[in-house]
Write an enzyme that holds these catalytic residues in place. Structure first.
Site, PDB file in Angstrom:
ATOM      1  N   HIS A 357       0.825  -1.199   0.000  1.00 28.09           N
ATOM      2  CA  HIS A 357       0.000   0.000   0.000  1.00 28.09           C
ATOM      3  C   HIS A 357       0.863   1.255   0.000  1.00 28.09           C
ATOM      4  O   HIS A 357       0.498   2.278  -0.577  1.00 28.09           O
ATOM      5  CB  HIS A 357      -0.925  -0.005   1.222  1.00 28.09           C
ATOM      6  CG  HIS A 357      -2.366  -0.115   0.854  1.00 28.09           C
ATOM      7  ND1 HIS A 357      -3.318  -0.585   1.717  1.00 28.09           N
ATOM      8  CD2 HIS A 357      -3.024   0.189  -0.295  1.00 28.09           C
ATOM      9  CE1 HIS A 357      -4.498  -0.569   1.123  1.00 28.09           C
ATOM     10  NE2 HIS A 357      -4.336  -0.115  -0.096  1.00 28.09           N
ATOM     11  N   ARG A 499     -11.049 -11.714 -13.257  1.00 23.17           N
ATOM     12  CA  ARG A 499     -10.556 -13.093 -13.150  1.00 23.17           C
ATOM     13  C   ARG A 499     -11.283 -13.801 -12.011  1.00 23.17           C
ATOM     14  O   ARG A 499     -11.386 -13.269 -10.903  1.00 23.17           O
ATOM     15  CB  ARG A 499      -9.052 -13.083 -12.885  1.00 23.17           C
ATOM     16  CG  ARG A 499      -8.425 -14.473 -12.863  1.00 23.17           C
ATOM     17  CD  ARG A 499      -6.924 -14.386 -12.654  1.00 23.17           C
ATOM     18  NE  ARG A 499      -6.583 -13.886 -11.333  1.00 23.17           N
ATOM     19  CZ  ARG A 499      -5.338 -13.589 -10.959  1.00 23.17           C
ATOM     20  NH1 ARG A 499      -4.349 -13.708 -11.817  1.00 23.17           N
ATOM     21  NH2 ARG A 499      -5.106 -13.144  -9.735  1.00 23.17           N
ATOM     22  N   ASN A 620       3.623 -13.356 -16.853  1.00 20.94           N
ATOM     23  CA  ASN A 620       4.454 -13.714 -15.697  1.00 20.94           C
ATOM     24  C   ASN A 620       4.450 -15.221 -15.456  1.00 20.94           C
ATOM     25  O   ASN A 620       5.498 -15.860 -15.374  1.00 20.94           O
ATOM     26  CB  ASN A 620       3.972 -12.990 -14.442  1.00 20.94           C
ATOM     27  CG  ASN A 620       4.170 -11.495 -14.523  1.00 20.94           C
ATOM     28  OD1 ASN A 620       4.858 -10.997 -15.411  1.00 20.94           O
ATOM     29  ND2 ASN A 620       3.563 -10.768 -13.614  1.00 20.94           N
ATOM     30  N   ASP A 621       3.258 -15.802 -15.327  1.00 28.11           N
ATOM     31  CA  ASP A 621       3.180 -17.243 -15.073  1.00 28.11           C
ATOM     32  C   ASP A 621       3.621 -18.046 -16.284  1.00 28.11           C
ATOM     33  O   ASP A 621       4.285 -19.083 -16.141  1.00 28.11           O
ATOM     34  CB  ASP A 621       1.753 -17.640 -14.673  1.00 28.11           C
ATOM     35  CG  ASP A 621       1.522 -17.495 -13.177  1.00 28.11           C
ATOM     36  OD1 ASP A 621       2.473 -17.694 -12.411  1.00 28.11           O
ATOM     37  OD2 ASP A 621       0.392 -17.172 -12.782  1.00 28.11           O
ATOM     38  N   CYS A 668      -1.150  -9.426 -20.328  1.00 29.97           N
ATOM     39  CA  CYS A 668      -0.933  -8.707 -19.072  1.00 29.97           C
ATOM     40  C   CYS A 668       0.299  -9.272 -18.397  1.00 29.97           C
ATOM     41  O   CYS A 668       0.754 -10.368 -18.708  1.00 29.97           O
ATOM     42  CB  CYS A 668      -2.149  -8.809 -18.151  1.00 29.97           C
ATOM     43  SG  CYS A 668      -2.544 -10.490 -17.620  1.00 29.97           S
TER      44      CYS A 668
END
Length: 747
Positions: A357, A499, A620-621, A668
């Site tokens: 945050h 998602r 990424n994955d 993404c």
């Protein structure tokens, strides 16, 4: 000597040393004593690959920090060059021996040097010497080799920093929190940490309960005041960050958890610590970096409540003059709010990540931030600090010439921001007319406004896990609908790709624990959801109800690897639509697609095309699964690169298949915000990219500066190359040639 006990003791002590200098001194002292040798020394590799004597027991102490062996020199250089132990009984008889007069090593005959290797690079050499001319025994050598392997992992990430004297310039690496360059005087925000509060019996539970409710009311008012102090003239993201704190303060699990522990006999601070740690640990155990970062929010709030209880919440930084860099282990939004925006030049957090945050708020405020630096033990209040959020580094007490150079970069950064601000309402269209849509990735309500402020044309990935993480039970359909409706409403008229719950295996819920030997390949994503179809049905109903007054909802399925998973989801969606129709909700079927992140999905895309409305590459994955590399594991992260030839070729294959079967395609992940990678993605024909909000203006500028034809030519050249480093150099050179070198300084 018990080798295992000695290894454990030395490594643990080294890891807990209070400073880098103390660490190396402790290492040589412990080995000197444990092995029973006359000399133990540690040489540290310098940027030019020379070896500096950083610590020693037995050699002349005046040589420590001064003796420098050129690259490859002497037996130390031989150990480093060969990456193999050098064990000789009579050092002076060896052809590589070099006598160093200032160390006064004349009296020592034997030599054993063991290289310290991390990430494939030699970072130092551990040396033991004896007056007796003897070889180290096999057991002694095995001990030193094992020890050196472990020590290489606990030494500082910048080993050369060990030799720097206190008060001199120092460069510290962290992770990028928010882009930009800031220069100011350090203000260290240290206060009592809730986690250090001991357990203690409660003398008067009823009095503590009354005080607890009063604390909640007091801190809720303080959070609102802090929000107002930051709000004027700034984006709504600031308000959203504080809203998350207010949500936590109003959460019944927090309120009731503390109250329950007080009634059980725990004093208020202890009850608060136990409750906060319980919820924070749930998030900290997550493997997903986004969810793991949420533990910091809860810890921040716990510290704020504890500070209010102690009355030690004053922050003198709110007064005074001059530019300030806030520094601390757990900087919170309250620390930021206490500093006048005109003075705040940077943020350095010893802990945390890009998804904290603190980093979210720094991005919203446009303040450079670096996270996860580790403790800066040699930093004092008032020291000059440069925060380089573009590359994730902090410079302590920089030289005048360094400050001048960074001030020049700072001015260039401000000029670039001004130029990019003019593009907010412009499209990302190449010079030859090809339009590319730029979407934002979000997950918290705090992430929504920055995307809109930076010109996002939609949400390419909305993570729905948060309501499940913040509760001790599965959130109801109504609770989920309320959150989803806010996201869809904020992006009214723009597509939002939600998602479905990506949880399970490596991301267990606190109230639904899962234990697996290999969670990355286990019960997660769509597998978990389909095995718990009642949960998925509730989520689908909540999404459909939230989107009933708009047409921007898109449903995105994670970790799909077989046809049955898609068919099962479609069947559940049909049932949800039928149920809600019977209940009086007039609904239209939303588009449904999958994330391509499991390599098996690529070959099956042509088969699945009739069942899908779109596909989204989760770079990424997909990169991690293709390369079998965990980019969050420091031991292998250096080998991770989404510009690896295999990754680029598979992305190209997905693009070709999607084009052939007529499926809209987006991407993404970090590739979408890497300027070098974007050249390839645009050249391959990907027309929708989704990224963090802060990166949108720069990627838009890039795309408006190049032509589709140039990007296509670069993509083809990259696809025929064999090494990621060569591909990156090709693309970075292309950026320089097109006048976009400023993007290389801000990635």
């Amino acid at each position: 000597m018990n080798p295992l006990l000695e290894l454990t003791r030395i490594v643990q002590a080294a890891a807990q040393a209070s400073s880098d200098a103390d660490q190396v001194e402790l290492i040589v002292e412990s080995i000197h004593r444990a092995v029973g040798v006359d000399v133990c020394s540690l040489y540290i590799s310098q940027p030019d690959h020379s070896m500096l004597l950083a610590a020693s027991r037995g050699l002349d102490p005046r040589s420590v920090g001064h003796t420098l062996l050129p690259e490859g020199t002497g037996l130390v250089g031989l150990a480093a060059r060969s990456r193999h132990p050098v064990n000789v009984a009579e050092a002076s008889a060896h052809p590589d021996f070099r006598y160093v007069a200032e160390t006064h090593e004349d009296a020592f005959h034997s030599f054993c040097g063991v290289p310290l290797v991390r990430g494939g690079q030699v970072i130092g050499v551990l040396v033991v010497q004896s007056r007796e001319a003897r070889l180290m025994s096999e057991e002694e050598l095995a001990f030193l080799v094992t020890l050196s392997t472990q020590l290489a992992l606990v030494l500082p990430m910048d080993p050369a920093a060990i030799s720097r004297a206190r008060g001199t310039s120092q460069r510290v690496r962290g992770v990028k929190g928010a882009p930009g360059v800031g220069i100011g005087k350090a203000w260290i925000c240290d206060r009592d940490d809730l986690y250090k509060v001991p357990d203690k019996a409660c003398a008067d539970p009823e009095a503590d309960l009354r005080q607890w409710h009063a604390l909640l009311e007091q801190v809720t008012q303080e959070v609102e005041q802090e929000r107002r102090s930051l709000e004027p003239g700034l984006s709504d993201a600031v308000t959203a960050v504080f809203s998350a704190y207010q949500m936590l303060l109003g959460d019944s699990q927090l309120r009731d958890g503390v109250a329950m522990r007080i009634r059980a006999g725990q004093w208020l601070p202890g009850a608060l610590r136990q409750t906060v740690q319980h919820f924070a640990d749930v998030f900290l155990a997550m493997d997903d970096p986004y969810l793991r970062a949420r533990h910091e929010d809860i810890h921040h709030l716990g510290n704020k409540l504890y500070a209010a209880w102690t009355g030690n919440d004053a922050r003198p930084v709110s007064s005074g003059k001059g530019p300030v860099v806030l520094v601390g282990s757990k900087l919170s939004v309250s620390d930021i709010a206490a500093c006048h925006p005109d003075r705040l030049q940077g943020i350095v957090s010893f802990e945390g990540s890009t998804l904290s945050h603190t980093a979210v708020l720094a991005n919203a405020l446009g303040v450079p931030a670096v996270m996860g630096t580790g403790g800066l033990k040699q930093l004092n209040n008032g020291d000059t600090v440069i925060v380089d959020g573009n590359v994730g580094q902090v410079l302590l007490r920089p030289a005048a010439s360094v400050k001048r150079e960074f001030r020049r970069l700072q001015q260039a950064e401000q000029a670039l921001k001004g130029e990019l601000a003019e593009l907010v309402n412009e499209s990302a269209t190449t010079t030859d007319g090809q339009r590319i849509r730029l979407f934002a990735n979000t997950g918290l309500l705090a992430d929504i406004s920055p995307g809109l402020a930076n010109g996002a044309e939609g949400v390419g990935l909305y993570r729905t896990e948060m309501p499940f993480m913040l509760s001790d039970t599965f959130p109801s359909e109504e609770e989920q609908e309320h959150i989803y409706r806010q996201v869809l409403g904020a992006y009214a008229g723009k597509p939002v790709y939600m998602r479905t719950l990506d949880i399970g295996g490596d991301k267990p819920l606190p109230y639904f624990p899962i234990e697996e030997e290999n969670p990355a390949l286990g019960w997660r994503g769509i597998r978990f959801c389909l095995d718990n179809s009642a949960l998925l049905m509730t989520q689908l109903r909540a999404m459909l109800r939230a989107g009933r007054d708009s047409d921007n909802l898109h449903i995105l399925l994670p970790m799909v690897s077989n046809t049955g998973e898609i068919d099962a989801l479609r069947s559940l969606l049909d049932d949800a639509l039928a149920q809600l129709g019977d209940e009086g909700y007039p609904l239209k079927r939303p588009p449904v697609g999958i994330m391509v992140e499991v390599p098996a999905a690529i070959s099956l895309l042509p088969t699945w095309a009739p069942r899908l409305d779109f596909v989204s590459i989760g770079s990424n994955d997909l990169s991690q699964y293709l390369l079998a590399l965990d980019r969050n594991n420091p031991r292998v992260a250096a080998a991770y690169d989404h510009l690896h030839p295999a990754v680029l070729r598979e992305v190209a294959r997905v693009t070709a298949i999607a084009d052939e079967v007529g499926l809209p395609l987006s991407l993404c992940g970090e590739m979408a915000s890497d300027p070098a990678a974007v050249l390839v993605l645009a050249g391959l024909g990907i027309r929708t990219l989704s990224m963090s909000a802060a990166r949108i203006p720069r990627i838009k500028w890039l795309l408006r500066t190049i032509s589709q034809a140039d990007a296509a030519a670069l993509a083809q050249r990259a696809l025929h190359m064999e090494h990621a480093a060569d591909i990156r150099e090709l693309l970075q050179q292309a950026l320089r040639e097109r006048g976009l070198e400023r993007l290389l300084n801000s990635t």
